[in-house]
Design a protein around this motif. Structure first.
Motif, short mmCIF file in Angstrom:
data_model
loop_
_atom_site.label_atom_id
_atom_site.label_comp_id
_atom_site.label_asym_id
_atom_site.label_seq_id
_atom_site.Cartn_x
_atom_site.Cartn_y
_atom_site.Cartn_z
N GLY A 60 5.32 -15.42 4.61
CA GLY A 60 5.12 -16.69 3.94
C GLY A 60 4.08 -16.58 2.84
N GLY A 61 3.98 -17.63 2.04
CA GLY A 61 2.94 -17.71 1.01
C GLY A 61 3.24 -16.97 -0.27
N GLU A 62 4.39 -16.31 -0.35
CA GLU A 62 4.72 -15.55 -1.56
C GLU A 62 5.40 -16.45 -2.57
N VAL A 63 5.43 -16.00 -3.81
CA VAL A 63 6.00 -16.80 -4.90
C VAL A 63 7.10 -15.99 -5.57
N ASN A 92 11.45 -4.11 -13.15
CA ASN A 92 11.74 -5.43 -12.61
C ASN A 92 12.23 -6.33 -13.74
N ILE A 93 13.47 -6.81 -13.63
CA ILE A 93 14.12 -7.53 -14.71
C ILE A 93 14.07 -9.03 -14.47
N GLY A 94 13.57 -9.78 -15.43
CA GLY A 94 13.63 -11.24 -15.37
C GLY A 94 12.60 -11.85 -14.46
N GLU A 95 12.91 -13.08 -14.02
CA GLU A 95 11.93 -13.92 -13.34
C GLU A 95 12.11 -14.01 -11.83
N ARG A 96 13.10 -13.34 -11.27
CA ARG A 96 13.40 -13.53 -9.85
C ARG A 96 12.21 -13.20 -8.95
N GLN A 97 11.43 -12.20 -9.30
CA GLN A 97 10.27 -11.81 -8.51
C GLN A 97 8.95 -12.28 -9.12
N ALA A 98 9.03 -13.19 -10.09
CA ALA A 98 7.81 -13.68 -10.74
C ALA A 98 6.88 -14.29 -9.70
N GLY A 99 5.62 -13.90 -9.73
CA GLY A 99 4.64 -14.45 -8.81
C GLY A 99 4.22 -13.50 -7.71
N ARG A 100 5.01 -12.46 -7.44
CA ARG A 100 4.61 -11.50 -6.41
C ARG A 100 3.51 -10.57 -6.95
N ILE A 101 2.68 -10.09 -6.05
CA ILE A 101 1.65 -9.12 -6.40
C ILE A 101 2.32 -7.85 -6.91
N ARG A 102 1.77 -7.28 -7.99
CA ARG A 102 2.35 -6.11 -8.63
C ARG A 102 1.46 -4.88 -8.47
N ALA A 103 2.11 -3.72 -8.34
CA ALA A 103 1.42 -2.44 -8.47
C ALA A 103 1.58 -1.98 -9.92
N ARG A 140 -5.40 1.41 0.54
CA ARG A 140 -5.91 0.59 -0.55
C ARG A 140 -4.88 -0.39 -1.09
N LEU A 141 -3.65 -0.33 -0.58
CA LEU A 141 -2.62 -1.25 -1.03
C LEU A 141 -2.92 -2.67 -0.55
N PRO A 142 -2.50 -3.68 -1.33
CA PRO A 142 -2.74 -5.06 -0.89
C PRO A 142 -1.88 -5.45 0.29
N PHE A 143 -0.89 -4.61 0.68
CA PHE A 143 0.04 -4.97 1.74
C PHE A 143 -0.28 -4.30 3.07
N GLY A 144 -1.50 -3.83 3.27
CA GLY A 144 -1.90 -3.30 4.56
C GLY A 144 -1.72 -1.80 4.67
N ASN A 145 -2.05 -1.27 5.87
CA ASN A 145 -2.08 0.17 6.08
C ASN A 145 -0.95 0.67 6.97
N GLY A 146 0.06 -0.17 7.20
CA GLY A 146 1.21 0.28 7.98
C GLY A 146 1.16 -0.07 9.45
N GLN A 147 0.14 -0.78 9.90
CA GLN A 147 0.01 -1.13 11.32
C GLN A 147 0.54 -2.54 11.63
N THR A 148 1.32 -3.10 10.71
CA THR A 148 1.71 -4.51 10.80
C THR A 148 2.52 -4.83 12.06
N ALA A 149 3.50 -4.00 12.38
CA ALA A 149 4.37 -4.30 13.52
C ALA A 149 3.57 -4.41 14.82
N GLY A 150 2.66 -3.47 15.03
CA GLY A 150 1.84 -3.51 16.24
C GLY A 150 0.93 -4.72 16.28
N LEU A 151 0.36 -5.08 15.13
CA LEU A 151 -0.50 -6.26 15.07
C LEU A 151 0.26 -7.53 15.43
N ILE A 152 1.46 -7.68 14.84
CA ILE A 152 2.26 -8.88 15.11
C ILE A 152 2.66 -8.94 16.58
N ALA A 153 3.10 -7.80 17.13
CA ALA A 153 3.53 -7.78 18.54
C ALA A 153 2.38 -8.17 19.46
#
Length: 391
Positions: A129-132, A311-322, A355-368
Motif C-alpha cells: 500500500g501507499g504507492e503511487v 520506463n515509458i509514459g506515466e503508468r508508474q509515475a510516482g514510484r520511487i526510482r533507482a 541500501r535499497l529503499p525496498f529493504g534487505n530481502g527479509q520481508t517474507a519472514g517479517l510479515i509471517a
C-alpha cells in the motif's frame, strides 16, 4: 480441533503470485499458523497461461478458486468481473472461515476480495500500500484496499507515511520492504544456455525484455503508446526482443494482438510468452541488456538485478526510482533514444541490497512473524487517524 490461526492468502495473477511465494513458504513452516490459498483472476484464464496449474506444480494446495474473468476486457466486462469476484470471494471466504486474509497490490481482482472481507468482517492485511501510479486506475484501487484493510505492510518508509496520511493508525502500518527483493536474493538463476534449452530463447549481441500494460486511465492513448513502442523496437538492429504479454486490463487483448502481429512480422528476432514463470522471467531479466515497458518490475526488480530499464509514459509515475531507471515519453523517437542510452550505459553494479529503499530481502519472514502475533481483537471498528486535528 486445531487452534492454529488460519491465514488466507489471495492471489489474482502471475505478478502478485511471484512476489507472494516467499511468504507462502514462510506461512507453511510457522508453528501456530495454517495457510489457506485462494486463486482467482488470470490464474484461471487459458488466455493468460492457466497459471493455477503452475501454483499446484510448485507444491501449494489451492483451497478455493474464484473464477471471475469474462471473455471480454472492455470496461463494462471488467466491472462485471468485479461483481462476479465479489460473489465468488464471499462464498469462498464463508467456506474457509479464515481468521485473517492477506492480499497484495492494486488489481481489481484484489479489490473484490477486500470488499468481501469488509462486509464479512474478516481482518485484512494489505501488502504494497501507499504507492503511487498516477497513470492507472490501479492507484485508486490500491488506496481503497488500504482503507478496507486493518494491517499494512509497505515496501518503503515513504509509502508507510502515505498510508498513515490516508488516516490509518500508525501502529498498524509496518515498513517491511518489498517481497521482490527477497525473491531476487534467493533464486538460483538459470544460465543463458539453460534458458535457450528450456524455452527456446535465442540471444543476440543485444537483448531486451519487454512488458507493456494498458494505461487504464486513458486506454486509447495507451494503445497509441504501445504502437509507438513497437515502432521503436522495429528499428532495433541485431536485437533479440522478448515480450511478456499484457495483463487482463481494459484493451489488454488488443495490446497482445499487436504484440503477436509484431512477432509474426519479425520471427527472426522476437518471441512472446503468455507466462514465463518466475524463475525464467527473473533469469531473463538478469541476462538482458535492458528491460523496456511500463511494468512495476522495471522499477522495482530490475534495479536490484543491476539491469537498466526504460520506463515509458506515466503508468508508474510516482514510484520511487533507482538511478538505473530511464523515464521517457511514449513516442517512437524518445523510446529509441532511451533504449540506446540504457544499452550504452551497460549493466550497473549489483545493487547493495542493504541500501535499497525496498529493504534487505527479509520481508517474507517479517510479515509471517507479524501475522502470527498481531492482535485480531477490536480491529474492525477502525478509527481515522488525523495527522493534524482540525481546530
Amino acid at each position: 480441533m486445531s487452534t492454529a490461526r488460519r491465514v488466507c492468502v489471495i492471489t489474482g495473477g502471475r505478478a502478485d503470485y511471484g512476489l507472494l511465494r516467499g511468504l507462502l513458504d514462510e506461512l507453511q513452516v510457522q508453528d501456530g499458523l495454517e495457510l489457506q490459498l485462494i486463486a482467482s483472476g488470470t490464474h484461471l484464464s487459458q488466455a493468460h497461461g492457466l497459471t493455477v496449474d503452475a501454483i499446484r506444480a510448485d507444491g501449494y494446495r489451492v483451497d478455493r478458486v474464484v473464477d471471475m474473468l469474462l471473455a471480454s476486457d472492455s470496461t463494462v466486462a471488467i466491472s462485471k468481473s468485479m461483481g462476479l469476484g465479489l460473489i465468488g470471494f464471499a462464498e469462498a471466504l464463508d467456506s474457509l472461515r479464515p481468521h485473517m486474509v492477506v492480499v497484495l497490490g492494486d488489481r481489481y481482482e484484489i479489490w473484490a476480495a477486500a470488499a468481501a472481507c469488509l462486509i464479512q468482517r474478516i481482518p485484512l492485511a494489505h501488502i504494497h500500500g501507499g504507492e503511487v501510479t498516477s497513470g492507472a486506475f490501479d492507484e485508486a484501487i490500491r488506496h481503497s484496499i488500504s482503507k478496507m484493510a486493518h494491517y499494512h505492510f509497505t515496501a518503503a518508509e515513504r509509502y508507510r507515511q502515505r498510508v498513515i496520511q490516508l488516516g490509518e493508525q500508525p501502529e498498524r502500518v509496518f515498513n517491511v520492504g518489498s517481497l521482490g527483493v527477497g525473491v531476487i536474493r534467493q533464486i538460483d538463476y538459470l544460465t543463458q544456455a539453460q534458458l535457450c534449452r528450456d524455452i527456446g530463447l535465442r540471444f543476440r549481441s543485444r537483448n531486451l525484455l519487454v512488458t507493456f500494460h494498458p494505461v487504464t486511465l486513458d486506454p486509447e492513448a495507451g494503445l497509441s503508446h504501445c504502437e509507438a513502442l513497437l515502432s521503436a523496437l522495429a528499428e532495433c538492429r541485431d536485437t533479440q526482443i522478448i515480450f511478456t504479454q499484457a495483463n487482463a486490463d481494459s484493451m489488454g487483448s488488443q495490446f497482445n494482438r499487436l504484440i503477436d502481429e509484431f512477432v509474426e512480422a519479425h520471427p527472426e528476432n522476437s518471441v512472446s510468452f503468455k507466462y514465463m514463470g518466475q524463475l525464467r522471467y527473473l533469469s531473463t531479466m538478469k541476462l538482458v541488456d535492458a528491460v523496456v515497458g511500463n511494468s512495476s518490475s522495471g522499477v522495482i526488480e530490475a534495479p536490484v538485478l543491476g539491469t537498466p530499464s526504460v520506463n515509458i509514459g506515466e503508468r508508474q509515475a510516482g514510484r520511487i526510482r533507482a538511478p538505473s531507471v530511464i523515464d521517457c515519453e511514449p513516442d517512437r523517437d524518445a523510446i529509441q533514444a532511451a533504449i540506446e542510452s540504457a544499452c550504452e550505459t551497460g549493466r550497473t553494479a549489483q545493487a547493495d541490497l542493504d541500501r535499497l529503499p525496498f529493504g534487505n530481502g527479509q520481508t517474507a519472514g517479517l510479515i509471517a512473524s507479524l501475522l502470527k502475533t498481531l492482535p485480531l481483537d477490536d480491529l474492525l471498528m477502525k478509527q481515522f487517524h488525523d495527522i493534524e486535528r482540525m481546530p
